[in-house]
Design an enzyme around this catalytic site. Structure first.
Site, PDB file in Angstrom:
ATOM      1  N   GLU A 501       0.637   5.279  -3.916  1.00 27.56           N
ATOM      2  CA  GLU A 501       1.071   6.057  -5.078  1.00 27.56           C
ATOM      3  C   GLU A 501       1.980   5.190  -5.946  1.00 27.56           C
ATOM      4  OE1 GLU A 501       2.822   9.301  -2.920  1.00 27.56           O
ATOM      5  OE2 GLU A 501       0.955   9.478  -1.772  1.00 27.56           O
ATOM      6  N   GLU A 532      -1.476  10.697   1.620  1.00 25.50           N
ATOM      7  CA  GLU A 532      -0.973   9.694   2.563  1.00 25.50           C
ATOM      8  C   GLU A 532      -1.960   9.393   3.698  1.00 25.50           C
ATOM      9  OE1 GLU A 532       0.866  12.087   1.248  1.00 25.50           O
ATOM     10  OE2 GLU A 532       2.387  10.964   0.157  1.00 25.50           O
ATOM     11  N   GLN A 554       5.013   6.062  -0.066  1.00 25.39           N
ATOM     12  CA  GLN A 554       6.096   5.942  -1.051  1.00 25.39           C
ATOM     13  C   GLN A 554       7.497   6.031  -0.429  1.00 25.39           C
ATOM     14  OE1 GLN A 554       6.169   8.610  -4.698  1.00 25.39           O
ATOM     15  NE2 GLN A 554       5.451   6.635  -5.438  1.00 25.39           N
ATOM     16  N   ASP A 557       9.771   9.535   4.648  1.00 26.19           N
ATOM     17  CA  ASP A 557       9.569  10.928   5.064  1.00 26.19           C
ATOM     18  C   ASP A 557       8.118  11.378   4.908  1.00 26.19           C
ATOM     19  OD1 ASP A 557      12.404  10.489   4.181  1.00 26.19           O
ATOM     20  OD2 ASP A 557      12.602  12.452   5.140  1.00 26.19           O
ATOM     21  N   TYR A 558       7.393  10.754   3.986  1.00 27.97           N
ATOM     22  CA  TYR A 558       6.007  11.193   3.737  1.00 27.97           C
ATOM     23  C   TYR A 558       5.028  10.590   4.742  1.00 27.97           C
ATOM     24  CZ  TYR A 558       8.576  11.895  -0.586  1.00 27.97           C
ATOM     25  OH  TYR A 558       9.541  12.213  -1.492  1.00 27.97           O
ATOM     26  N   HIS A 599      14.235  13.782   2.225  1.00 23.67           N
ATOM     27  CA  HIS A 599      14.462  12.397   1.821  1.00 23.67           C
ATOM     28  C   HIS A 599      15.517  11.788   2.725  1.00 23.67           C
ATOM     29  CE1 HIS A 599      12.675  14.272  -1.714  1.00 23.67           C
ATOM     30  NE2 HIS A 599      12.231  13.081  -2.026  1.00 23.67           N
TER      31      HIS A 599
END
Ligand code: TPP
Ligand code: MG
Length: 810
Positions: A501, A532, A554, A557-558, A599
């Site tokens: 991304e 993801e 990115q 956390d993702y 985050h």
């Protein structure tokens, strides 16, 4: 049926095909399908009689797979699931010997090249990495990426396998990699069950492939059930191709070509696959072939019978629409063969499959019998001179009485004999110990080897190159160091690509790739959708096909949105093929010291516990990160690199050899020499620990600060354990949850490095709170280890050892 409907797998053109040739092809197809069915029937019996543990088979799916095999060429790829044995037999990527070897968990790559007995049956793979770690020629072979049991979990990988063809076709700089591609003309074939199309990964893949326009051909094997759950409860309108109609391409749009065909109609299947794959291969348009009206003659698997949940009517319908039965009828009606000829062929096939099954079983049994006899003989010899003769002979009797014995029985008997005689050492007992040790070595190779490829190309064997600076090397933003590193590597190696991304046009949200798309083109630095799981799958497929992808997530956390692919697929690849496949994917992300529930940036415990099989790099700054990329891009194993989000704008010196120097994996570094306490930390918290050094000095405390740099591998040279010999006190500072990454570090240092024996006081971990940190700096202060927390934690350990010298602060 018109003769032209049958593709001849390239041996003859349709124009040349005589009716006799045509008959031969059809009869051969039927024979393969029939043998496959026999394998399913016998396989199930082998489970029910206890020779194999579990069975799941491709019965009821044979005919469609015969048709699919006709259009599968050298250089093509498969990513599929456990129903595809007929396809594997028809293409020659597997055979009956291997089928039974895997069913019996034969731990030998010669017998079960797909998994060396590690995977459940009908989990397929071809080997494309040799024993020395070299790639084989994928353009010259048919290729099958290794199956996983999680249904739908392979779809992201399928996307990557297809995407590689797009890069090979469109990026002319890749022509030198002709071992991996025939100018991008390959198709990636995927198979999935109707029920598994309910998975999010299916839809994510579908959309991504529609956007990317890659040569991906998904076949949905639709038998209207997913174990006991019927289509009514799985799929809107009970019809996956119906609801996917919006994906159909139209003039002027991208999208798919979608086909629907009955799974028992041989002629229609052959025609459909020929049409579908022609457009997919030539135009790089993804296609979906929805194969309906398939059956499960034996039910879902050996775990239960389908009579429990299918109506009598449904079962009768399935009997009648059995694809082989329908094909047989059609062959007789079309004068391809007479009933008598079919009977004879079937009888021969039945016998043939039975013979192979027996042969494979006997081979494995003989291997084990040999070991069992040897163990029995050694224990009997021991018994002769032992006061525990009766007990030992009973162990032998039990071993010999085992029904279908395994290696576990042999080894367990020896271990028991050694326990019985523990207080009576004799030379014969030593012989037994020696024999066990040599069996352990073999069994370790059989059952525990190849978590990593561990070949000459391992990143752990990349030669070390020290960082160099010019006298006047500038201090620049950390992100510019990374940028220069990527630039040098993209220049050096044309097979490196990066995507994710915001990675392309703006060069990632923190500008590590800034300007590189303009320089190297959008085939090499590419923006993706917010997806993801398929970003990781895309990278995995590319990496399996000889490219060097950096897949960017990115923010850390993702990563959770891709964890199934990372854990189930990427991390297990080397192990589950016993080194027969590799995917040297580098996953790049950034985290630590963030604020906000989504985050918070440091779920390292989760990562360490779910991704064994990846190197886990936690560089403290961008110079260290760049050195790790320089290593990983020259090695051939997968890795995750977590950069410090708060470090991109901190000033670092630009190395002279920014694309060359290495930061070796597993090499811990002492950042501050000290004598009182060893403090281990990593990533962004290190900066705070280093701040604490000065304050602690004022309090008369000297701390030794160690940065392991990579959590896997962890401190290969025992730097931490050795430091404890000097300090006898240990604090681990970690911004993950209590008992997460810090517990891992404790285990490594106290147990593996034997640090326990150096300790004077209980070791301590200073971690974040159990909840995720709230948004805002105050939330961060009260949730993650702060400077004050670190100082007090160190001080309290000193207080514990010498309360007079270090009275309690409060
Ligand atoms: C992610 C995941 N969820 C659940 C399962 C358990 N499971 C194994 S097979 C299966 C049914 C799959 O049905 P379908 O996709 O229609 O394929 P079929 O077996 O009918 O060919 C289920 C639920 C699994 N293996 N993986
Ligand atoms: Mg199904």
């Amino acid at each position: 049926m018109p003769e032209s409907a049958i593709n001849t797998t390239g041996q003859l053109t349709t124009a040349e095909l005589s009716f006799d040739d045509f008959k031969k092809i059809v009869i051969n197809d039927y024979r393969i399908g029939y043998e496959s069915r026999q394998a399913s029937l016998i396989g199930r019996r082998e489970v029910l009689t206890g020779k194999a543990k579990f069975g799941i088979f491709g019965d009821g799916k044979e005919v469609a797979q015969l048709a699919m095999a006709k259009v599968f060429k050298k250089g093509d790829w498969r990513a599929g699931y456990y129903r595809d044995q007929t396809f594997m037999f028809a293409t020659g990527m597997s055979n009956l010997h291997e089928f039974f070897a895997q069913l019996y968990a034969y731990p030998d790559i010669e017998k079960d090249p797909a998994s060396a007995g590690r995977q459940m049956n009908c989990h397929y793979a071809t080997r494309f990495v040799d024993a020395d770690g070299n790639w084989t020629n994928q353009a010259e072979s048919m290729n099958c990426s290794a199956d996983i049991s999680t249904t739908g979990g392979h779809m992201p990988r399928l996307l990557g396998l297809a995407y590689a063809s797009k890069l090979y076709r469109q990026n002319k700089q890749l022509e030198y990699l002709n071992n991996f591609s025939v100018k991008g003309n390959e198709v990636a074939f995927g198979t999935i069950g109707n029920g598994s199309t309910s998975e999010g990964l299916f839809f994510e893949t579908l959309n991504a492939a529609g956007v990317l326009q890659v040569p991906m051909a998904i076949s949905v094997w639709d038998d209207a059930y997913a174990i006991s759950v019927p289509a009514r409860l799985q799929t809107t309108k009970e019809d996956i191709s119906e609801i996917l109609k919006g994906f159909q391409r139209a003039p002027g749009t991208n999208g798919y070509e979608i086909f629907k065909v009955k799974g028992w109609d041989y002629v229609a299947l052959c025609e459909t696959y020929e049409r579908a794959i022609a457009v997919c291969r030539a135009e790089h348009v993804p296609v979906l072939i929805h194969v309906i009206e398939m059956t499960q003659p034996q039910g879902h698997s050996t775990s239960g019978s389908h009579e429990r949940y299918k109506s009598k009517e449904r079962l009768a319908w399935e009997d009648e629409h059995d694809c082989l039965l329908q094909m047989r009828k059609w062959m007789i009606a079309s004068a391809v063969a007479t009933e008598a000829e079919m009977d004879e062929m079937e009888a021969t096939a039945k016998k043939y499959v039975r013979e192979i099954q027996r042969q494979v079983w006997n081979e494995l049994s003989e291997e084990i019998a040999y070991e069992l006899n040897e163990a029995s003989r050694l224990i009997e010899q021991l018994a002769r001179e032992s006061q525990f003769q009766d007990e030992l002979l009973e162990v032998v009797t039990e071993l010999k009485e085992c029904i279908d014995p395994g290696r576990k029985d042999v080894v367990a008997a020896i271990r028991k004999a050694l326990r019985i005689t523990v207080k009576q050492p004799t030379s014969q007992r030593d012989v037994l110990i020696g024999w066990l040790a040599s069996e352990n070595v073999k069994n370790e190779i059989r059952f525990n080897s190849k978590l990593f490829g561990d070949t000459q190309y391992s990143p752990l064997r990349v030669p070390n190159v020290s960082v160099r600076y010019y006298e006047d090397s500038k201090y620049i933003d950390g992100r510019e160091v990374l940028n220069a590193c990527f630039d040098a590597n993209f220049e050096r190696d044309k097979s490196i690509v990066a995507f994710g991304e915001d990675v392309g046009a703006i060069g990632d949200v923190n500008q590590g790739f800034a300007g590189l798309q303009a320089k190297y083109g959008d085939l090499r630095l590419t923006d993706t959708g917010i997806r993801e799981a398929t970003i990781i799958g895309q990278g995995m497929g590319l990496a399996m096909r000889g490219l060097r992808p950096i897949a960017e997530i990115q923010y850390l956390d993702y990563l959770l949105y891709s964890i199934n692919v990372l854990s189930d697929d990427l991390a297990s690849l080397s192990y589950r093929t016993r080194g027969g496949q590799k995917a040297p994917l580098i996953v790049r992300t950034r985290g630590h010291r963030l604020e906000g529930i989504w985050h918070s940036g440091s779920p390292l415990g989760l990562i360490l516990n779910s991704m064994r099989g990846l190197h886990i790099c936690v560089p403290r700054d961008m110079t260290q990160a760049a050195g790790m990329y320089n290593v990983l891009l020259r090695g051939d194993e997968p890795a995750l690199v977590i950069e410090c989000l708060n470090g991109y704008r901190l000033k670092e010196r630009l190395p002279a050899n920014v694309g060359e120097y290495t930061v070796p994996l597993g090499k811990a570094e002492i950042l501050n020499q000290g004598t009182d306490i060893t403090v281990i930390s990593y990533g962004s918290t290190l900066r705070i620990v280093l701040e604490a050094v000065k304050e602690l000095e004022k309090l008369g405390i000297s701390i030794e600060v160690i940065d392991p740099q990579t959590l896997y591998p962890f401190d290969i040279d025992n730097v931490c354990g050795n430091s404890l010999k000097k300090t006898s006190k240990l604090l681990i500072v970690d911004e993950d949850l209590p008992g997460a990454a810090s517990a891992y570090i404790l285990q490594r240092v106290l147990e593996d490095q034997k640090g326990y024996y150096s300790l004077d006081v209980q070791p301590k971990t200073l971690t974040a709170k159990a909840h995720r940190p709230p948004y805002g700096s105050d939330g961060g202060y009260f949730s993650k280890p702060s400077l004050d927390d670190i100082i007090e934690a160190v001080y309290s350990l000193m207080n514990e050892t010498d309360p007079h010298k270090y009275p309690a602060i409060f």
